[in-house]
Structure formats: C-alpha cells, structure tokens
Design an enzyme around this catalytic site. Sequence first.
Site: not given
Ligand SMILES: Cc1ncc(C[n+]2csc(CCOP(=O)(O)OP(=O)(O)O)c2C)c(N)n1
Lengths: 324, 324, 351, 351
Positions: D257, D270, D261
């Site tokens: 990425r 971070y 985010h």
């Molecule tokens: C069940 C859940 N917990 C927390 C969140 C808040 N949140 C949104 S994206 C994210 C991180 C997701 O990481 P990843 O699965 O690696 O996907 P990326 O964002 O890197 O594409 C979090 C904690 C959420 N959307 N859903």
Amino acid sequence: MPEEPKRINMVQAINLALREEMQRDGNVIILGEDVGTDGGVFRVTDGLMKEFGPERVMDTPLSESGIVGTAIGMAVYGLRPVAEIQFMGFIYAALDQIYAHAARIRSRSRGRYSCPLVVRTPYGAGIKPPELHSESAEAFFCHMPGVKVVVPSTPYNAKGLLKSSIRDPDPVIFLESTRLYRLIKEEVPADDYTVPLGKARIVREGRDVTVISWGSMLHRSLQAVEGIDAEVLDLMTLNPLDEETIFKSVRKTGRVVIVHEAPKTCGFGAEISAAIAEDAMLYLKAPIMRVTGYDAVIPLPRLEDYYMPTISRVRKALEEVIKY
Amino acid sequence: MPEEPKRINMVQAINLALREEMQRDGNVIILGEDVGTDGGVFRVTDGLMKEFGPERVMDTPLSESGIVGTAIGMAVYGLRPVAEIQFMGFIYAALDQIYAHAARIRSRSRGRYSCPLVVRTPYGAGIKPPELHSESAEAFFCHMPGVKVVVPSTPYNAKGLLKSSIRDPDPVIFLESTRLYRLIKEEVPADDYTVPLGKARIVREGRDVTVISWGSMLHRSLQAVEGIDAEVLDLMTLNPLDEETIFKSVRKTGRVVIVHEAPKTCGFGAEISAAIAEDAMLYLKAPIMRVTGYDAVIPLPRLEDYYMPTISRVRKALEEVIKY
Amino acid sequence: MPESIIESINVKRLEILDVNGDVDSSLMPALSDNEIKRMYELLVLARTFDERALHLQREGRLGTYAPILGQEASQIGSAFALEKTDWVFPSFREMGVYIAMGYPIHMLFQYWGGDERGLITPSDLNIFPICIPVGTHIPHAAGAAIAAKHKGDKVAAVAYFGDGGTSKGDFHEGFNMAGVFKAPAVFICQNNQWAISVPRQRQSASKTLAQKAFSYGFEGIQVDGNDIFAVYKATKDALKKAKSGNGPTFIECFTYRMTHHTTADDATRYRKDDEVASWKPRDPVLRLKLFMAKKGLWTEQYQKETEDKAKVIIDKAVSEEESIKPPFPGDMISYTYEKLTPRQAKQIKDF
Amino acid sequence: MPESIIESINVKRLEILDVNGDVDSSLMPALSDNEIKRMYELLVLARTFDERALHLQREGRLGTYAPILGQEASQIGSAFALEKTDWVFPSFREMGVYIAMGYPIHMLFQYWGGDERGLITPSDLNIFPICIPVGTHIPHAAGAAIAAKHKGDKVAAVAYFGDGGTSKGDFHEGFNMAGVFKAPAVFICQNNQWAISVPRQRQSASKTLAQKAFSYGFEGIQVDGNDIFAVYKATKDALKKAKSGNGPTFIECFTYRMTHHTTADDATRYRKDDEVASWKPRDPVLRLKLFMAKKGLWTEQYQKETEDKAKVIIDKAVSEEESIKPPFPGDMISYTYEKLTPRQAKQIKDF
Ligand SMILES: Cc1ncc(C[n+]2csc(CCOP(=O)(O)OP(=O)(O)O)c2C)c(N)n1
Ligand SMILES: Cc1ncc(C[n+]2csc(CCOP(=O)(O)OP(=O)(O)O)c2C)c(N)n1
Ligand SMILES: [Mg+2]
Ligand SMILES: [Mg+2]
C-alpha cells in the site's frame, strides 16, 4: 384430493413444511449442524436428507457464523436456504452476519440484491438442558431493520408460518420453542396452506384485559386467564409488529399484560408497551404490566422453573390491572 | 496540589481518564486495532503506548471477537483490560463473547470469577463516514444481563464515567459518540474524580415535559427545548437504569419525550417508555413519545442528516405532548 | 527463481505406548512407578465416574451428560503434566481433566445435576467454568496466558476442545492472538473423530488438525490420544516451552468417542458399529494395563483394589452431593453483577 | 514409527515479470499484444481514477476514500482473468477490479460520494455490494460458489480482501466451508503489508499468508502482487481449477500500500518513509511498461494517448455523476424489505 389432516406435534409440522417446500421448489435447501444423517438433534429435519440428498440437506462444520454467512451467499445467488442454528444460544456468533449482512444486502444494493434466507433455531426454556440451550433472544432481532422475526405457538401455525417464511423475499428468523416441540398435537392439514407473516391472532376473545404473548408463553398465558374475561393475542410475527390487532384489542379492554420469558429489560415486551403508550394511551385504564424472565441469565435446570413466568405471576399481574 | 482544569474535548478527556487509570493501576491495559503506534483512529489512545509501552497498550490483529475474548481471559486472570472496538458496527462479531461469556462468567461460576472488562467503542452518526461506521446499537447490550452500558455526553462526564467503568467489577460497554468527540470543549479537572455508574443527571430543570436522552442526542434535545419549560435528563448509564430520577421527573411534568438515534423498534426508548407505562402511568398526562432513527439501516452520507432525529422532529413531539 | 518454495511444513505424530503395551524407550518420559500407578488409578477413577454419571442420568438424577469413554488417556495424560497453578479452560467433556486436577468430585455431579455451584472452583485451582459453546473459550486461554506473561507468573493456560471446535472462528482468532503475542498457552484438541454426527473428515478438509497451528506461526503435533505416555510427554514439553517464553503449542490427541455424544444422542443413527468396534482394541486403559503387567506393576489384586477405591470415592461423592441443600432461587439473580441493580432488587423479592 | 511425519506442506511463490521488465517465458501466460495493451491501459485508468478520487475527496466532493496506489497489478491482473458471469465479492479497496470488470465508473464516484445507488451492479455483472466489515464477505463467496455448483452453473466466486482480513473468524469459517464442500471459489488476498497501522508480521505470526489455505485442505500460493502476469496466471489457473470441480484456491498477492490507508489516515504516524521508498522501484505499472517497451509495445506517444484516454473517461464519469439527481430521503427506508412495514409506511411520510 388433499390428504386427511393428521394430529401431529410441532416437530412433525415443521418437518412437513420443510418437506413440502423442498418438493415445491428445488432452490430450497437446508444447511446446519447435524441436520442431515442425524436428522437434527430434535429430529426436525428427520428423513429429509434421505429424500432430497446431501446436496440439498447439508451437514455443515461446527460454524454458526459460517453457516449463516454461507447461506447469505447462497440466498443472494438464487437459492432459498433454510439454515439451522442448533440452539439459540449459539446464534450470537452469527449476529454479525445476520445484522451486518443479511439484513442490509437489499438496502446496501438499493434493491439490486435480496437475501431470502430463513434461520431456524430452537429457543426458550422448559426442557432442562445445559447452559445456553434455553435462550430467548428475540428482542435482538426485532431491533434489526431488514430482518423479520416469527415465533409459532402451535403445530398448525408453525407449518403455515414456516412456509410463508421460506417464500418471503427477506431474511426471517424463525424461532421454535423447545418446550412446545412435542407438547401439543393438533390437526395439521397435509395440503399447501400458508399463514401470513405480520399478522397476530386472537386466540381467545375477552373484554376485561388484553394478554399479549407468543411462542411458549402463550400457553402459560392461556392457563393463567382461566376464569378471567381476557382477550389473548398470539403475536406469531414480532417484526413487523401487527399493531392494528393490538390497538384494537386495547381499545376494547383498556388493560394490558404482556408475557414473555426473555429478561425484562429491553425485552420485546418493552416495544409492545411503548407502542401502546405512544399510540393507544387514551384507552388505557391501568398500567401496562410485563410478566417476564428476570434480569438475569437463565439458570441451569435446578432453578429453571423459577426463572420463567409462572401461572401465578401472570395471574397476579392480571388481578392487579383488573382491580386498578 | 491539583492541576488547573483545562478546556478539553471528549477525545482528550477519555485519553486523560485512560492515562490516569493506567498510572493508578498497573493492571489496566489497553488492547485493540491501531490503539498503539497510531494512537487510535480517533487519537483517543494517543501517546499511551509511548508512556506505558507495548505490553500495556497492545496493537492487536484485526479480530473483534478475538479482542474481546482475549480481554475476557485477561480480566478473569486479574488484569483490567480496556478493549477498543474501532467502530460500533464491528462489535457485532464480538456479541457472542460479550453475551455468552463476559456477561455470564460471574453467574456461571457463582461469583468465583468476575470479568472487570471495559469495551470502548465509538458509536453514532454525524461524521459522514462509510457504511457501518455510524451504528447506535446500545439496546442490544441493555438486554444482556451481566453487562452495564454507559454513554457519556460531555468531556467531564466522559472522564469520570470511564474511570468508574474501569474500576467497576463487571463488564461495561462504553459508548463514545463520534459526533461529540471534538464538538464540545469544557473544563475538565486534571484530578482523580469519578462519576458514578447508574445515575442519570438532570441537565435542565423544567415543569411541562421531561425529555430523556443520552450521548449525542442529548445536545440535539437541548437545542430543541429552547423556549419550552422542559426538564432534560441525560441518562449517562442505560443499564442499570436510573428509574428513580426518571420517575421523579415524570411525576413532576406528566409528559415524556424520549430521543435516540437508534432505530425505533426495540430501541432503548422502548424500555424507558415501558418502565414509565408500568410504574409511573398514574402521573402521565399525554402519550409517551419517542423521537428516534427510522426503522431502517442508517444510510450513507448523502442521506445521513435525514436519518437522525432533527430538532424539528423533536420539537414537533414536544408540542404534541404539551398541547395534549 | 520465478517459482520457488518459500515455506515448508512438516506435521509430526508422536506414539510411545503401543496397543500391546510396549513402549518406545527412547521417547518414554521419566515417570516413576508410583506416578504410572497414579495415572492408572486416575484412568480407572475417571471411568468409574463416567459410568456412574450415566447411571445417575438414566435415573433422572443428572441432566444431559457428555461421557468421556475412550478419551481418558487424552485427558488424564495431559492433566497429569499440569501444575495446580496452571490455568485450565475446559469444554463440557473434560471430566477426566477435572478428576486428575483434584477437583472435588461431588461438585461435578452437582454441576451435571443442574446446579451452578458445582462450578465454584476451589481456590487452589484455576479452572475456568465449563464452556458450553464450542470453541469460544480458546481466546480466553490466549488472554489468560498473555496476562500471566504480563504479570510474570510462571504458569501456562491450557484450553481443551474437540475436533468440532477447530471450525469455529474463535479457534482462529484465539490461536492468532496466542501466536502474535507468543502467549504461554497450550491448546489441546481431543479429536474423537466425531462432532455429534459430523465425522472428522467433514469437519475440515485438512489432512490433520495439528497442521492448523502453523497458520499461526507455532507448532502443531498429533499424538496418539489413547497413548497416555505420548499425551503426557507432548503436554509436558509444550508446558515447558510455554513457560520458558517460547510461545504456544497445539496438540491434537487422535482418539475416539466410544459412545453416544451425550445422553440425549443416539449414535447408531449416524455411525457404524464396525467403526466403533475397530477402536475397542485401542482402549487407553487396557493399553496402560498391559504395559504395567509387563513391568510387574499390575496384578488382579491391584486391579480389584483400584476399582474398589474408585467406587468408594465415587459413592462418597454421590452421597456428598445428595446432602447439599438446594440452591436459593434468588441466586440466579444475585450473581449477575457484584451488586443487585435496583430492578433486580425488586425482582428478587419474588423469593 | 513412533515419531513420524504425517503431512508435508510446501508453499510456493510465483513470479514472472521482474522489476526490469523481463519475463520468465516458461511461465508466461498466453496473452496477445492487444491483451497486454489492454492490461496496461486498465492500469493507467485505475491509477487515473485513484488520483481523481483523492482529488475530489480533498475538495469535499467524496467521502473517506481508500486508495489503491501500488496494488493495481493485483487488482487488474486478477480481474482480467475473470468472466463477466463470475461472482465477485469485493472489499472497499477494489476500484481496480471494478474498473477492469467494466463497472460504470461514475457509479464508483457516486458510491464514494455517499450514495448507495452507486452499488446497483449492472445486470450483466455479478459484483456483490462492497463489504465494509473486513473479511466478513468470505463466507458469502463460499456460499455463492456452493450455490453455483448446486445449480450447475460454470462460474466461480471470487473474494477479495486484505492481509488484515485473514485474522477474522469469518476468513476461517468461510475457507473451511469452501474446503469441505469443494466450492468453486477463488480467494484473493492483497497482502499490502499493512492493516491501517498494523504491519503484516503483527497481524499473524505465520511466515506466509498463503500457507493458511492448507488448514482447509486446499492450496495456497503466494504471487508477486506487483507482477501483473503472475497475478493473472495464478488467477486464471485457480478459476480453471474451480470450474472443473477441483475446489478452491487461495492466492496471496504480495504487494504494498503505497500511500495512506484512507484519506482519513496519516501513515507517517506509524511507518518509515524508507520502507515506502524501497517499494517504489517495484511499481507494477512501471514494470509492465518496461516489458512493453522491450517488446516495442510502448512508446511515449502511446503513453500520452493512454493517459489522455483515461482522463477523458474519468472526466466524463465525474460529470455524469454530478448530473445525477440527489437520492430521495425515503429511499433509506424503502429498501429495507421488499415491502414497507406498517411502521415504515408511517415513517416515510416524513419525506
Ligand atoms: C471487521 C472490521 N474491523 C475493523 C474495521 C476498520 N478497518 C477498516 S480497514 C482496516 C484495515 C484493513 O486491513 P487489510 O485487511 O489489510 O486491508 P487493507 O486496508 O490493507 O486493504 C480496519 C481495521 C473494519 N472495516 N472491519
Ligand atoms: C457453538 C456451538 N454450536 C453448537 C453446539 C451444540 N453442540 C454441542 S457439542 C457439539 C459437537 C462438538 O463436537 P467436538 O468439538 O468434536 O467435541 P466433542 O463433542 O466430540 O467432544 C455440538 C454441535 C455448541 N455446544 N456450541
Ligand atoms: Mg469431537
Ligand atoms: Mg492490508
């Protein structure tokens, strides 16, 4: 030529509804723990795997969130899954799938997709089982827009309501009282009738007080009203709520007692009471009383009988509102 | 010598409460997604990892059920975990851990074990975020015997209530309105005060109508009552409910409007209304009105403002009960 | 290297004591004759308890009961390796573990008789109350283990669950937490081949359950669950590893549920007698007996004494349980929170 | 054999196109020059979309947005292997997949602008509405795949999620269902090394994410997620396997990425700039460009035309989106059930 109605219990009536719906529509499939070879721990799905094969009656891994989540994918794809959660105490793990997904797919996609899913689960106390096998958590689902909640109290209605639920285009939580499974037998036609969702039924007419109940507590309420000129309603569908039938009765009697076995605070009784206090207040002659489970976790068998509303607790409330 | 109180917002007040409690008690630890290095997506835990180290401020995997389940093990073992669920829409996956376990460990073991756990989570609408970031699901937790539910509406109370929650011997769900996080600043003493759980507060005295609310909707209610002789209650703790303060006010005004942003059906407003309809009915001069979110999933940003109770909807209800 | 192997995993199986009662001495853990006799006596005691519980259930004196027949070595063997200070997270089928840990036996009858007071773990033990929802206590063990590490206590947290338990999301989330935080945890799965009517191979398409641990960065090992020495050794090693800061271990005890799932179940509906019969010769008690006989530790006389002793203990526990006063109904309310809520204070007046 | 190996697992990694634009021809999938150009144009279009979305967000015309910068090859490469009839289960960071599938671009802006109508998938596509709760759509894909099998449709269900998604219980339960029922599913994880502020190695202690598939009895493979040919080939193979009845596959696209985010995040809190910088040379678009240049498929002129074309498409989509009438407030109520409930019928009168 329709078959002769038979006197059957609720387990058999639900089994019959499932069988008929599976015969009628090849998209109806069943999934859950032990629903296949074993025929379900209460035998509700007995014989169905034999008749319809393991592709339509699927024994799944031990995975409540997975069962509902998978069923959601199936439903949106075009099947009509009927998922079983073995006891209501294990549905909590699937609440996220039910509320974050099943309930919202139609709205999230503005009608592009829908989720015609039925989740059947045995609920309530009365059979002295282990912990978490006696839950009565209907109120959670009533607070989930997008979900319907159905609770039959007799074999006849169980069959008709389940058929309606399976044909309904939206997710339905279908609650089956373990206490009632084998308690009552009645004539259930072997033909294709349905009982509509969203309609309460007047089980007994009366003038002095309206008693509102559903599922297992309906029968206790009926015992408690003996000798009282009470109107007894069986809600059958909790959400959407049939306010019309309730208000009509309240206008007549002016007195209300609500009976349920779930804990009192924030139980579905609160919603009924609040609906009346908001829209039918004018007609009330007495406080609206709730006779419910205590604000406590339902205990193990030794104390189970103390937890559920007893006939005497219901009678006490009836007397109180009547003499008011 | 106590420090001078500072004007701070709710994020800062909660951060302060956490910091003070962690200084006071080495057993207090924080866990959740992004609570450490990042300081939380709302910066509520900002600086705490730096001060207390990664063993006391734990960045966890993305795992809501695991976060709460792990925190339960910690709490029973003897720590005082404060778990963060990043948004209330993701707490549904942890309901099983909260209700089947955190809520029941004391009762299941007849007091041998207890579970002093706080689950903090941002709730409610008002910041135009993505789906499932605006949930207001407090009613679920109010229907879970064994769980307490706390919702502060001001920085001062947020600090005092969180400190009480952390010191409470039972599990507490602590809801923080995203809309309020940075909306209001007030003087918050830097010393060690607490605000007791289970007590509502009278924010504004009045004679004609009682308005009952909590969290974010309290402020909307306060705007709506301008020019009306309304008594406004901030519940602060939803469960256990402070019925005494409510009934006292109802006895005085005889009229009630309840305001919350959750969907109407089976929302916590239902319980308040039912409690009044049961135990304070005699004093009522008008129906109990609920002004709430609609029976629908809260929409995406374009329609968000239409979903939440507006000042004009609250006023309409006030006028209706007053002219009744 | 455009197509390359970036990780290789080997899943081991440990066996020490075979069906004839012979051991692989290179792997045999250090156990004194007295310890081995103690193990055997616990096996017999657990089996006696189990039989009595089934009997009492049929008489209507206990509720639904989940028997342990066939799984005694998995339970006693692992619990034998534990210290009283370790934290134990049982599911509902761990009566052998309770008995091996020295839990008051009358309280087990009390629990299965439907009285929560049976779960008031004595203060010298750290056994979590029985977890009825399958697999959901796994994160609790991870949490307790992390807490122990945090406090610097030299204890491990040990969770017991079945093959069905490996399918739950909480298995995954709990294992992941334990792996990420290198928690001093030991996860013991009694793979008894069945989850009610669902056979192991329909529970998961993975070849072994043990291998699932590698998904979380720690080791999984399969042991012959009817071999008390293998179970003991694997547990002992895992505990040592945990307590010396080297993180969690997953132990799959490959065993068999010899009878119905519970007293409410009829296993003949879904499995063949043949299969059950094929496991008979692998009986864990028989196997230890053969070993002891070869070593001169077992005689008919010893067997009789052991059985009699077990019977006395169980008889005493039953009558102790029967003499307990019934619970106060209000107790179901009073233990919800530390203090009664105002509402509860009103409600409890019903009693 | 008292201590034996009962299962061995090898986790593979696939790379085809290296940072210099050279390919391993033995592994290179069959793609015509036109197809390769189409891939490149989609990469550019997706990147153009992404930049515009960020721009519109800064102007307050979109809500919180999750950019795809750096992950374009994982998205376009995999989606390029899909048929329109396949079922796609996206998370929130899949704009490249949407664009490659031919989803109307103005509807993507509409969605990120906070209007549910952006998720009314056109009838020639089967894209599930975006799943905001991480990982919870994985069982949906398993279910759709089982349903497809049930109906005899020759389609696969493909779920996209991130490294964080692998920690959720629903990942486990969905994978397990897919494994047990041999569902025609393909699970694609974009391991972009971060889940907001949580780095990959603190998300799970397992060495790779790919290996997690073996816990469910099917294969997991890691591919270089910035290598569009490797992603394409792995997906193509997995789809073929799924559709010929050989069950699911898990593909870990190892990528990065490159920016925050979401627009609500500040990644500098971070992670180190160094780390981000080290991924710059591995840019997926650059790499394909180098390959095409070597093959004579890329010129400055072609680049300019491609960029211009992309800009025109995006401009058009933006103005199309702007011309859409605002949603009717009552819509938030009307789509809850097929029909309004009596209560809702009263409530909708507010509008
Ligand atoms: C069940 C859940 N917990 C927390 C969140 C808040 N949140 C949104 S994206 C994210 C991180 C997701 O990481 P990843 O699965 O690696 O996907 P990326 O964002 O890197 O594409 C979090 C904690 C959420 N959307 N859903
Ligand atoms: C979450 C959950 N779902 C369903 C049940 C009902 N149930 C009780 S035991 C059991 C099977 C458990 O199998 P396994 O984990 O292999 O343990 P075993 O019974 O074989 O010891 C089921 C489905 C339950 N207790 N908990
Ligand atoms: Mg088992
Ligand atoms: Mg990521």
